[in-house]
Scaffold this motif. Structure first.
Motif, mmCIF file in Angstrom:
data_model
loop_
_atom_site.group_PDB
_atom_site.id
_atom_site.type_symbol
_atom_site.label_atom_id
_atom_site.label_comp_id
_atom_site.label_asym_id
_atom_site.label_seq_id
_atom_site.Cartn_x
_atom_site.Cartn_y
_atom_site.Cartn_z
ATOM 1 N N MET A 12 101.260 4.762 3.096
ATOM 2 C CA MET A 12 101.718 3.894 4.183
ATOM 3 C C MET A 12 100.700 3.849 5.318
ATOM 4 S SD MET A 12 105.745 4.881 4.242
ATOM 5 C CE MET A 12 106.116 4.201 5.798
ATOM 6 N N THR A 52 102.002 5.773 16.729
ATOM 7 C CA THR A 52 102.959 6.324 15.763
ATOM 8 C C THR A 52 102.244 6.709 14.467
ATOM 9 O OG1 THR A 52 104.797 5.108 16.724
ATOM 10 C CG2 THR A 52 105.088 5.832 14.451
ATOM 11 N N TYR A 53 101.274 5.889 14.061
ATOM 12 C CA TYR A 53 100.502 6.195 12.840
ATOM 13 C C TYR A 53 99.288 7.094 13.137
ATOM 14 C CZ TYR A 53 103.147 3.324 9.593
ATOM 15 O OH TYR A 53 104.141 2.824 8.778
ATOM 16 N N HIS B 7 105.353 -2.171 10.110
ATOM 17 C CA HIS B 7 104.928 -0.811 9.752
ATOM 18 C C HIS B 7 105.804 0.270 10.386
ATOM 19 C CE1 HIS B 7 101.366 -3.180 8.638
ATOM 20 N NE2 HIS B 7 101.342 -2.330 7.636
ATOM 21 N N ILE B 8 106.376 -0.029 11.535
ATOM 22 C CA ILE B 8 107.325 0.910 12.145
ATOM 23 C C ILE B 8 108.607 0.919 11.310
ATOM 24 C CG2 ILE B 8 108.831 1.313 14.149
ATOM 25 C CD1 ILE B 8 106.095 2.016 15.015
ATOM 26 N N GLN B 10 108.982 0.194 8.159
ATOM 27 C CA GLN B 10 108.728 0.884 6.875
ATOM 28 C C GLN B 10 108.835 2.398 7.026
ATOM 29 O OE1 GLN B 10 104.856 -0.124 5.386
ATOM 30 N NE2 GLN B 10 105.504 -2.097 4.604
ATOM 31 N N LEU B 11 108.245 2.887 8.108
ATOM 32 C CA LEU B 11 108.228 4.337 8.337
ATOM 33 C C LEU B 11 109.650 4.872 8.570
ATOM 34 C CD1 LEU B 11 106.099 6.566 8.609
ATOM 35 C CD2 LEU B 11 105.971 6.076 11.048
ATOM 36 N N PHE B 14 111.661 4.745 5.316
ATOM 37 C CA PHE B 14 111.227 5.833 4.425
ATOM 38 C C PHE B 14 111.859 7.155 4.852
ATOM 39 C CE2 PHE B 14 108.228 9.397 3.845
ATOM 40 C CZ PHE B 14 108.258 9.474 2.455
ATOM 41 N N LYS B 18 115.049 9.042 2.953
ATOM 42 C CA LYS B 18 114.796 10.390 2.426
ATOM 43 C C LYS B 18 115.863 11.384 2.910
ATOM 44 C CE LYS B 18 110.692 13.133 1.563
ATOM 45 N NZ LYS B 18 109.365 13.490 2.022
ATOM 46 N N SER B 77 111.316 1.860 22.098
ATOM 47 C CA SER B 77 110.345 1.032 22.808
ATOM 48 C C SER B 77 109.056 1.770 23.083
ATOM 49 C CB SER B 77 110.932 0.572 24.134
ATOM 50 O OG SER B 77 109.962 -0.098 24.889
ATOM 51 N N ALA B 78 107.979 0.981 23.243
ATOM 52 C CA ALA B 78 106.694 1.577 23.638
ATOM 53 C C ALA B 78 106.693 1.901 25.130
ATOM 54 C CB ALA B 78 105.551 0.631 23.297
ATOM 55 N N LYS B 79 107.745 1.437 25.839
ATOM 56 C CA LYS B 79 107.849 1.798 27.265
ATOM 57 C C LYS B 79 108.551 3.135 27.392
ATOM 58 C CE LYS B 79 107.961 -2.667 29.496
ATOM 59 N NZ LYS B 79 108.790 -3.676 30.127
ATOM 60 N N LYS B 99 108.134 4.985 21.729
ATOM 61 C CA LYS B 99 107.042 4.964 20.760
ATOM 62 C C LYS B 99 105.794 5.467 21.487
ATOM 63 C CE LYS B 99 108.660 0.715 18.570
ATOM 64 N NZ LYS B 99 108.357 -0.709 18.407
ATOM 65 N N PRO B 100 104.950 6.260 20.927
ATOM 66 C CA PRO B 100 105.017 6.733 19.552
ATOM 67 C C PRO B 100 106.079 7.819 19.389
ATOM 68 C CG PRO B 100 103.199 7.800 20.676
ATOM 69 C CD PRO B 100 103.785 6.819 21.639
ATOM 70 N N PHE B 101 106.667 7.860 18.202
ATOM 71 C CA PHE B 101 107.636 8.905 17.930
ATOM 72 C C PHE B 101 107.306 9.523 16.577
ATOM 73 C CE2 PHE B 101 109.235 4.945 16.232
ATOM 74 C CZ PHE B 101 109.600 5.291 14.947
ATOM 75 N N ASP B 102 107.748 10.752 16.423
ATOM 76 C CA ASP B 102 107.605 11.418 15.136
ATOM 77 C C ASP B 102 108.855 11.053 14.330
ATOM 78 O OD1 ASP B 102 107.831 13.379 13.053
ATOM 79 O OD2 ASP B 102 106.292 14.529 14.105
ATOM 80 N N PRO B 103 108.701 10.570 13.091
ATOM 81 C CA PRO B 103 109.879 10.186 12.310
ATOM 82 C C PRO B 103 110.921 11.304 12.202
ATOM 83 C CG PRO B 103 107.892 9.439 11.218
ATOM 84 C CD PRO B 103 107.452 10.274 12.373
#
Lengths: 133, 116
Positions: A12, A52-53, B7-8, B10-11, B14, B18, B77-79, B99-103
């Motif tokens: 990904m 995030t990536y 892409h966010i 998808q993550l 996933f 899981k 949010s990215a804010k 965002k960013p965040f750890d899944p």
């Protein structure tokens, strides 16, 4: 996050990296057409997804672009740098070498001074307390 | 989940799949509103900046409907929360993730919201 630990996550991240080539084209088009609103949205989206990536350099430059747009600064250096960062990232590696690029330091300085200026302006706009008697 | 950034989405799909959750993705705010009554959602995740209508508009729609008024909503949010106007934070969500965040952080938050 350990991206190499899980093959799906690794794939990904590589897919995201490959998609940065399209984002570079989008950026170049927005710059060429002078679409500032589009650039603001583009930068905002890119900050969130790149960090995030864990493409931290790309995210940091996109964040500088957001800042430059907010404070109406010259965009030439920061958009050039971001375009280069997107090209370099498509193979899946964050272009950390750009952190030492003089343009990066200059853009960071501009962002820092804009932040300081807006802080000063907001403190000047605060209502003054009446003198104590 | 309403998220226009593929892409966010998808993550998140996933990670949550899981962890045993079923996830449906709306690609913009308009689609999110259309999906509201498709199921009895356990949690709704809303990105804030989306085309057609933003996450706050979707949240207002959710809170206006009796059947959804108690559904937990996570704003994404990215804010940072301090950059979000207070009146929007008071629309009825106490759950916010920047965002960013750890899944893993996201899935922990979702588990907490559904009371696992």
């Amino acid at each position: 996050m350990d991206w190499s630990h899980d093959p799906t996550l690794k794939a990904m991240r590589l897919e995201f990296a490959a998609s940065l080539a399209e984002r570079k084209q989008e950026l170049d088009l927005l710059v060429a057409t002078g679409d500032l609103k589009g650039l603001q949205e583009f930068a905002h989206r890119l900050v969130g997804v790149a960090l995030t990536y864990e493409f931290n350099t790309v995210g940091a430059i996109a964040s500088l672009l957001e800042n430059h747009l907010t404070h109406k600064r010259n965009l030439e250096n920061v958009t050039g740098l971001l375009s280069e960062a997107l090209s370099l990232s498509t193979q899946g590696v964050d272009p950390v070498q750009l952190n030492d690029d003089p343009r990066m330091q200059e853009c960071a300085c501009v962002a820092e001074s804009s932040h300081a200026e807006s802080k000063n302006e907001s403190s000047l706009n605060q209502p003054r307390k009446p003198p104590s008697t | 989940m309403a998220e226009d950034e593929e892409h966010i989405a998808q993550l998140v799909v996933f990670k949550l799949t899981k962890e045993g959750f079923g996830v449906t993705v709306a690609r913009n705010g308009g689609e999110a509103v259309q999906f509201l009554h498709l199921k009895n959602w356990s949690v709704i995740i809303l990105d804030i900046m989306m085309p057609i209508c933003d996450g706050w508009e979707v949240l207002k729609t959710i809170r206006r409907q009796k059947s959804l008024s108690k559904t937990p909503v996570l704003m994404l949010s990215a804010k940072r929360p301090e950059q979000v106007p207070k009146e929007e934070l008071h629309l009825g969500t106490e759950h916010y993730l920047s965002k960013p965040f750890d899944p893993s952080e996201l899935s922990a938050k979702i588990k907490q919201m559904v009371g696992e």
